[in-house]
Enzyme design. Sequence first.
Site, short mmCIF file in Angstrom:
data_model
loop_
_atom_site.label_atom_id
_atom_site.label_comp_id
_atom_site.label_asym_id
_atom_site.label_seq_id
_atom_site.Cartn_x
_atom_site.Cartn_y
_atom_site.Cartn_z
N GLU A 1 -0.53 2.05 5.56
CA GLU A 1 -0.08 2.11 4.15
C GLU A 1 1.32 1.44 3.94
OE1 GLU A 1 -0.20 6.23 2.92
OE2 GLU A 1 -2.43 6.04 2.48
N GLU B 1 -9.10 5.06 3.44
CA GLU B 1 -8.59 6.51 3.34
C GLU B 1 -8.77 6.88 2.04
OE1 GLU B 1 -4.92 7.28 5.51
OE2 GLU B 1 -4.31 8.58 3.79
#
Length: 618
Positions: free
Chosen positions: A311, A399
Site C-alpha cells: 500500500e 486486500e
Amino acid sequence: MKKNKLTIILAVIAVIALIGWGVTAGMLKDARKSTDPDGKAVASVTENIADNTANEDTPEENISANEDVSGSETVKEPDGAGKENAPEAQDSESGENISEDDPDKEENTSDASLENKKDDKEEKTEDDTKNTVDVKDSGKEEGKDTGKKGSDNKDTKKDDKTEDKKDNDKKPVKTTAKGLHVDGTHLADASGNAVQLRGVSTHGLAWFPAYVNKELFNELASDWGANVVRLAMYTEEYGGYCSGGDKEALKKLVKDGVKYAADAGMYAIVDWHILSDGDPNKNKEEAKKFFKEITKDLSGYSNVLYEICNEPNGGTSWSTIKKYAQEIIPVIRKNAPDAVIIVGTPTWSQEVDKAAADPITTDDNVVYALHFYAATHKDDLRNKMVKAVNAGLPVFVSEFGICDASGNGGCDEKSANEWIKQLDKYGISYVCWNLANKNESSSLFLSSCSKTSGFKTSDLSDEGKWLKKVLTKRAGKKLEFEDIPEDSGKDDKSGDNAAGTSENDSKSDKKETDVKKDNKADISGKSGDLSYTAKVVNSWEENGKTNTQYTVSVTNNGSAVDKWEVNITFGGKIKLNNSWNCEASTAENVLTIKNALHSGSLEKNATVSDIGVIIIEQ
C-alpha cells in the site's frame, strides 16, 4: 523348354512385384513428408497413446493443458463455465442475477481450479504433485523422453544441443509457462479459461506466525473453498523485514506457506507488505535482494504470485511507484519468468485510475492492486475500479475487509455484498484480510479463540462467518449454518472454546469499548462557507495512547468550489494516525482536512462524505 519359359515368366513377375512394392513405399514416404516435414506424426500419435495408457512420470512441458496447479485433471465445466468471469459474460449472467444485498443468491462456478478440488482429493498422487508443482530441470527430462518416444536422430541431437545450451546459460525453468497468466483484464488458466482467485491473507507473519500451518491451509482449501493465500510480510513495522525483524525466520515462513498452499492445491501470494514506509523506494535495495533470493528458492513452484508493494501512501505518486516496479520486476523475472506480479497503486492501493492512465508496458503479466474496506469505501471507489477495468486495466483486490478502513469498527455486509457482486461481474480476484485472532473486526477468528486450525463456525468473527459463506458458495459447496447460535455465546456451554474465555466475556469487552466510544463526543462546526461533522465510530487504547476514529462529512453552504479545506479544533494536543479519502494533517490541537483529488469539486449545498481519520490523543 516349357519349363524354362515358365521359370522365366515367374522371375519376371517377381521382379515386377518388387519394383511395385518399392514404388509404393516411396510414395508413402513422400506423402508422410508432405504432411509432416519433421516426420513426427506417427511418433506423436504413439506418444499420445502411450501417455494415455501408461502410468509414468510426465515431464512438465508435456503436462496437459487441462491440469491445474495442483497436478490433478481439471473437471470439465458446465456449458458456459470458465467464461462467466469475463466482463462481457458477467453482464448478463452471474453479475446481474445477483441481488444487491446478497451476492450468494447466484452461485458462481466458473473457477476451474475450485471445481477440481473434489477430484484433487480422489485422483491426485504424490508423484503428480511433485511433477507439476515442484518440478525442476523439466527441460532435461523432456529431452530424454523425446529420444525414447521415437523422434528421429536429427531432432534428438537438436534437442540435446538446445538443452545443453540452456544448462550452460543457467536459464531458469519456466514452471508457469502453461499456468496462470494475465489475459486482458482478468486472470486465465492454461486453456485460456477465465480464473478468479478468492481467498484470505495472513496478518503480519512476524506477529501471527502460528497460522502458517499445513492443517489450516488444507482446511481453507477443502472447507472454505479458498484457492489462494496471501503471505503478508511487513517491511517497516515492528519485527518487519527491514526494521530489525528475523529475516531468516520470515523467509522460512514465506517458503513454508508456499509449500502448504501448493500441497492444498492453492496459489500463494508473496507480499512485500510496505505500509508505514509509504514510498516503496525507501527499502528498494532490500526488496531487490529479497525477491532475488526468494524467487530462486521458490523457482520450482508454479503456484506463486509476487506482490511487490502492498500500500504505497503518504503522497507517493504513481510515476514513483511505476519506476520502482520497473526495477523490481526484472529481478523477479530472472527466476520467475512467468509468475503473475501484483503492483500496488497510490493512496493505500486505491488509485487504480492513475495506473490505468499510464500502465506498465515493459511486462504483460502484471495486475494492479486495489484495496477496500466495505464500511468506508463504497460507490465512489467501486465506480473508479469499474472505470479502470473498462479502460483495460487488470485489477486484483489483494486486500479487503468488510469493516472500516482502520480494520475495526462495525461490519457493513450490504456494502461488502455489493463489492462482491461487482468483483464477480468483472472476474476480479479478491483476498480478505486477515488470518488472526487479533481483537479487531477484520480478524477472521474471535480473540477468545486460540486455535490455529480445526475452526468451528462459533470460533469465527462476523467477518469470518461472512467470508466463509461467500467463499464456500463460490466453490460450489453447500455450507451448513446450523452450528451458528441464534444468541451468540450459546455454543460456549459445550466448553469448546480453546482459550477458556466465554462469549459473555467477549461481550463484556465489547461493551467496555462502546463505553469509551460514548465518552467521545461528535464534533460539528463551520469553516468559512463549509460546515462539517466528525462522527465518532470507534475508540481504543494502543501503546498507552487513545486512538479515536472519526467519519467526517463536509457540506458546501456557499458557491461551487474546485477545492476545499476545513480546520477542526480539539480540546487538547493531537496527532494524526491515519486518514483516507482526503488529505489530512495536524498541528497542536487542530486537524486540517483538505479534499482528495477526486472530491475537490463541490457544488452549492453538496456534501462529501466517507472521509475517515484516526486521531491519537497526546
